[in-house]
Motif scaffolding. Structure first.
Motif, short mmCIF file in Angstrom:
data_model
loop_
_atom_site.label_atom_id
_atom_site.label_comp_id
_atom_site.label_asym_id
_atom_site.label_seq_id
_atom_site.Cartn_x
_atom_site.Cartn_y
_atom_site.Cartn_z
N ARG A 12 0.79 -1.24 0.01
CA ARG A 12 -0.11 -0.02 0.04
C ARG A 12 0.94 1.30 0.29
O ARG A 12 0.35 2.48 -0.50
CB ARG A 12 -1.11 0.03 1.11
N LYS A 117 -2.87 -8.96 13.16
CA LYS A 117 -1.47 -9.07 12.62
C LYS A 117 -0.32 -8.19 13.51
O LYS A 117 0.79 -8.28 13.09
CB LYS A 117 -1.16 -8.48 11.04
N GLU A 143 -10.15 -9.57 9.04
CA GLU A 143 -11.46 -9.24 9.04
C GLU A 143 -12.46 -10.50 9.15
O GLU A 143 -13.54 -10.55 9.60
CB GLU A 143 -12.02 -8.40 7.98
N ASP A 156 -6.56 -4.28 13.84
CA ASP A 156 -6.10 -4.14 12.47
C ASP A 156 -6.32 -2.84 11.92
O ASP A 156 -6.56 -1.82 12.51
CB ASP A 156 -7.26 -4.90 11.54
N GLU A 159 -7.81 1.93 6.30
CA GLU A 159 -7.70 3.16 5.47
C GLU A 159 -8.71 3.69 5.20
O GLU A 159 -9.08 4.78 5.90
CB GLU A 159 -6.60 2.80 4.47
N THR A 160 -9.31 2.92 4.29
CA THR A 160 -10.69 3.78 3.72
C THR A 160 -11.88 3.26 4.47
O THR A 160 -12.97 3.70 4.65
CB THR A 160 -10.83 3.34 2.25
N GLY A 161 -11.58 2.01 5.31
CA GLY A 161 -12.82 1.46 6.15
C GLY A 161 -13.83 0.53 5.30
O GLY A 161 -14.64 -0.16 5.73
N THR A 163 -13.07 -2.44 3.86
CA THR A 163 -12.94 -3.89 4.14
C THR A 163 -13.62 -4.33 5.42
O THR A 163 -14.56 -5.12 5.43
CB THR A 163 -11.34 -4.28 4.47
C1 PRP Z 1 -5.03 -3.94 5.25
C2 PRP Z 1 -5.65 -4.03 6.57
C3 PRP Z 1 -7.20 -4.59 6.23
C4 PRP Z 1 -7.04 -3.65 5.08
C5 PRP Z 1 -7.63 -1.92 5.20
O1 PRP Z 1 -4.79 -5.21 4.67
O2 PRP Z 1 -5.18 -5.37 7.03
O3 PRP Z 1 -7.35 -5.63 5.80
O4 PRP Z 1 -5.83 -3.23 4.47
O5 PRP Z 1 -8.14 -1.27 4.24
P1 PRP Z 1 -9.26 -0.32 3.89
O6 PRP Z 1 -9.60 0.33 5.30
O7 PRP Z 1 -8.92 0.75 2.86
O8 PRP Z 1 -10.34 -1.34 3.30
P2 PRP Z 1 -3.85 -5.59 3.39
O9 PRP Z 1 -4.39 -4.95 2.19
O10 PRP Z 1 -2.65 -4.99 3.80
O11 PRP Z 1 -3.85 -6.87 3.31
P3 PRP Z 1 -3.79 -8.33 4.11
O12 PRP Z 1 -5.37 -8.68 4.33
O13 PRP Z 1 -3.04 -9.33 3.61
O14 PRP Z 1 -3.56 -7.99 5.26
#
Ligand code: PRP
Length: 214
Positions: A12, A117, A143, A156, A159-161, A163
């Motif tokens: 990211r 993690k 998640e 965890d 970033e945008t929320g 996921t």
């Molecule tokens: C990170 C974090 C969340 C997601 C959040 O995972 O662990 O799963 O990004 O981003 P968002 O708020 O913009 O949706 P990552 O993409 O690093 O992958 P991972 O599941 O392999 O940890």
């Protein structure tokens, strides 16, 4: 001759970090940027960049394989290594949160099962509040754990929320904010002071220009 080796967290942060470095005046050929090479040089040949998993950036820098690194504060909080952190880079903004299923009765549970993690950050957070937790360490897709019953909540990065939202979870508590940091190996900071100082200054100047909207 290469003056500095800089480890960059893959994923990211990578595009934003390269964009910031380009704004400092470093040049990268399109071919280099589009390649899957894990070690590249800028066009001047003064800097070598290595792309590693975020959690490995502090390891490469602490061992002096890289003089400097660009990595999220979240990773540094989780890592036990001793590095200099001369600059906050204002990229890669995110939050470390506790999140759970929208209707989870967290307060009524005895021992809280926490999937993450970030086992150190999670243990410190709940430890400081005297909450008994069973930390379940995962490597990704954290998640899923509350959704499938592996854990009551997660610690965890958000970033945008998106996921969280798309998996029926919501934020219970924000533990801390995170942005990327420039980290420097302690010996390099002394022995390679001129080159490290130049890098810090050019990044700092660029951040200043960005903040002013120049
Ligand atoms: C990170 C974090 C969340 C997601 C959040 O995972 O662990 O799963 O990004 O981003 P968002 O708020 O913009 O949706 P990552 O993409 O690093 O992958 P991972 O599941 O392999 O940890």
């Amino acid at each position: 001759m290469t003056e500095l080796t800089i480890a960059i967290a893959k994923g990211r942060l990578q595009a934003e970090a390269l964009d910031l470095l380009t704004s400092t005046g470093l040049g990268f050929s399109i071919e280099t940027l589009q390649s899957r090479r894990l070690a590249i040089e800028d066009e001047s040949g003064r800097y070598r960049f290595i792309f590693v998993t975020p959690a490995d950036v502090p390891v490469y820098v602490e061992h002096g394989i890289a003089d400097c690194g660009i990595v999220g504060r979240d990773v540094l909080l989780e890592s036990a290594v001793d590095l200099l952190q001369p600059l906050s880079l204002n990229i890669g903004a995110c939050r470390i949160v506790v999140a759970a299923k929208n209707d989870a009765p967290l307060g009524q549970l005895g021992m809280l099962r926490v999937a993450t993690k970030y086992p150190r950050i999670a243990a410190r957070h709940f430890g400081a509040r005297g909450v008994a937790v069973d930390i379940i360490q995962l490597s990704g897709s954290v998640e899923l754990a509350p959704v499938l019953g592996l854990a009551d909540c997660i610690v965890d990065l958000v970033e945008t929320g998106k996921t969280l939202q798309e998996n029926g979870l919501s934020i219970v508590e924000v533990i801390t904010e995170s942005t990327a940091r420039l980290v420097v190996n302690r010996a390099s900071y002394q022995l390679n002071a001129e080159a490290v100082g130049r890098l810090i200054k050019s990044l700092d100047d660029t951040l200043g220009r960005r903040a002013r909207g120049d």
